[in-house]
Design a protein around this motif. Structure first.
Motif, PDB file in Angstrom:
ATOM      1  N   GLY A 152       0.780  -1.224   0.000  1.00 39.17           N
ATOM      2  CA  GLY A 152       0.000   0.000   0.000  1.00 39.17           C
ATOM      3  C   GLY A 152       0.807   1.268   0.000  1.00 39.17           C
ATOM      4  N   VAL A 153       2.081   1.171  -0.307  1.00 39.94           N
ATOM      5  CA  VAL A 153       2.942   2.357  -0.333  1.00 39.94           C
ATOM      6  C   VAL A 153       2.685   3.141  -1.622  1.00 39.94           C
ATOM      7  N   SER A 154       2.319   4.415  -1.473  1.00 39.84           N
ATOM      8  CA  SER A 154       2.060   5.239  -2.658  1.00 39.84           C
ATOM      9  C   SER A 154       2.616   6.649  -2.468  1.00 39.84           C
TER      10      SER A 154
ATOM     11  N   GLY B 137       2.588  10.727  -7.788  1.00 34.58           N
ATOM     12  CA  GLY B 137       2.516  11.643  -8.921  1.00 34.58           C
ATOM     13  C   GLY B 137       3.883  12.088  -9.389  1.00 34.58           C
ATOM     14  N   LEU B 138       4.763  12.404  -8.426  1.00 30.47           N
ATOM     15  CA  LEU B 138       6.120  12.799  -8.782  1.00 30.47           C
ATOM     16  C   LEU B 138       6.853  11.654  -9.468  1.00 30.47           C
ATOM     17  N   SER B 139       6.651  10.438  -8.965  1.00 28.41           N
ATOM     18  CA  SER B 139       7.289   9.276  -9.568  1.00 28.41           C
ATOM     19  C   SER B 139       6.839   9.086 -11.009  1.00 28.41           C
ATOM     20  N   LEU B 140       5.547   9.233 -11.250  1.00 26.76           N
ATOM     21  CA  LEU B 140       5.040   9.085 -12.611  1.00 26.76           C
ATOM     22  C   LEU B 140       5.623  10.149 -13.528  1.00 26.76           C
TER      23      LEU B 140
ATOM     24  N   ALA C 148       0.360   3.008 -10.314  1.00 27.91           N
ATOM     25  CA  ALA C 148      -0.318   2.146  -9.342  1.00 27.91           C
ATOM     26  C   ALA C 148      -0.694   2.929  -8.088  1.00 27.91           C
ATOM     27  N   GLY C 149       0.197   3.827  -7.648  1.00 28.41           N
ATOM     28  CA  GLY C 149      -0.107   4.632  -6.475  1.00 28.41           C
ATOM     29  C   GLY C 149      -1.263   5.588  -6.712  1.00 28.41           C
TER      30      GLY C 149
ATOM     31  N   SER D 162      -5.012   5.533  -4.871  1.00 32.66           N
ATOM     32  CA  SER D 162      -5.550   6.682  -4.151  1.00 32.66           C
ATOM     33  C   SER D 162      -6.755   7.319  -4.827  1.00 32.66           C
ATOM     34  N   GLY D 163      -7.170   6.761  -5.971  1.00 33.59           N
ATOM     35  CA  GLY D 163      -8.352   7.261  -6.646  1.00 33.59           C
ATOM     36  C   GLY D 163      -8.118   8.398  -7.611  1.00 33.59           C
TER      37      GLY D 163
END
Length: 222
Positions: free
Chosen positions: A65-67, A71-74, A118-119, A123-124
């Motif tokens: 469940g680590v997210s 957004g920064l990662s993407l 995935a994160g 988180s929707g």
């Protein structure tokens, strides 16, 4: 597979260090300058294994469940792929396909993109349509079948002399062959996923449920 879950991150890190060390140890230029040379490397010395390890770490993070900073990662992954990867592909095409450069730039970008997407989905913030989920599910069938499909396409539609003597962007025949090969690979992978992979997966899940769960749990799993 036999290690406890908590031992996986350090084990993957150790594996990656051994892989890099063994790759550097293989000093024969033939291993590092040609596609056939890279494919001839032992598995424990192939930089392509680093991409597998990165995928394992991403899977562990998503499973837990680590997210954080998804957004920064993407964004970083897309930037690394498009900007740095595009430059490497244009100016250093050999390094873009094999070696530590390929694993670091393209494998790293893929890991960041998958983790970020995935994160955001968890988180929707990101919705993945069902048709795209299907092609993601069929990716393993694509991996298992694409080389055989490409061999058949190459045998049925061999490259012309003009296509072999010019870069793909300058050859209409090369573009058509590439697009056709991708389409055929997709069709074969989808058929394999629906007709083979899904039934085998359901059978395996049912067998595992019957052998490990209680009666009520087995009925619920079925």
């Amino acid at each position: 597979l036999l290690l406890p879950r908590r031992a996986l991150p350090p084990a993957l890190l150790l594996w990656s260090l051994v892989t890099v060390a063994m790759f550097v140890h293989h000093t024969d230029p033939a291993y590092k300058l040609t596609a056939d040379g890279h494919l001839s490397l032992p598995l424990f010395a192939s930089p392509l294994a680093l991409e597998f390890m990165a995928g394992c770490l991403v899977g562990l993070a998503v499973k837990r469940g680590v997210s954080t900073l998804a957004g920064l990662s993407l964004g970083l992954g897309l930037g690394l792929l498009l900007l740095v990867g595009g430059y490497i592909g244009q100016h250093f095409p050999q390094e873009a396909h094999y070696g530590l450069t390929r694993a670091g730039i393209f494998g790293g970008a893929a890991a960041l993109i998958v983790y970020g997407a995935a994160g955001l989905e968890r988180s929707g913030w990101l919705y993945v349509p069902r048709w795209l989920v299907f092609w993601g599910d069929a990716s393993y069938s694509t991996y298992l079948t694409h080389m055989y499909v490409l061999w058949v396409v190459a045998a049925v539609w061999p490259a012309t002399v003009a296509a072999r003597s010019s870069a793909p962007p300058d050859s209409v025949d090369a573009w058509l062959r590439t697009a056709s090969a991708i389409a055929v690979c997709g069709c074969v992978a989808a058929a394999c996923h629906v007709a083979v992979e899904r039934p085998l997966h359901r059978l395996l899940v049912r067998r595992l449920a019957l052998s490990t769960a209680s009666g009520r749990g087995a009925d619920g799993g079925a």
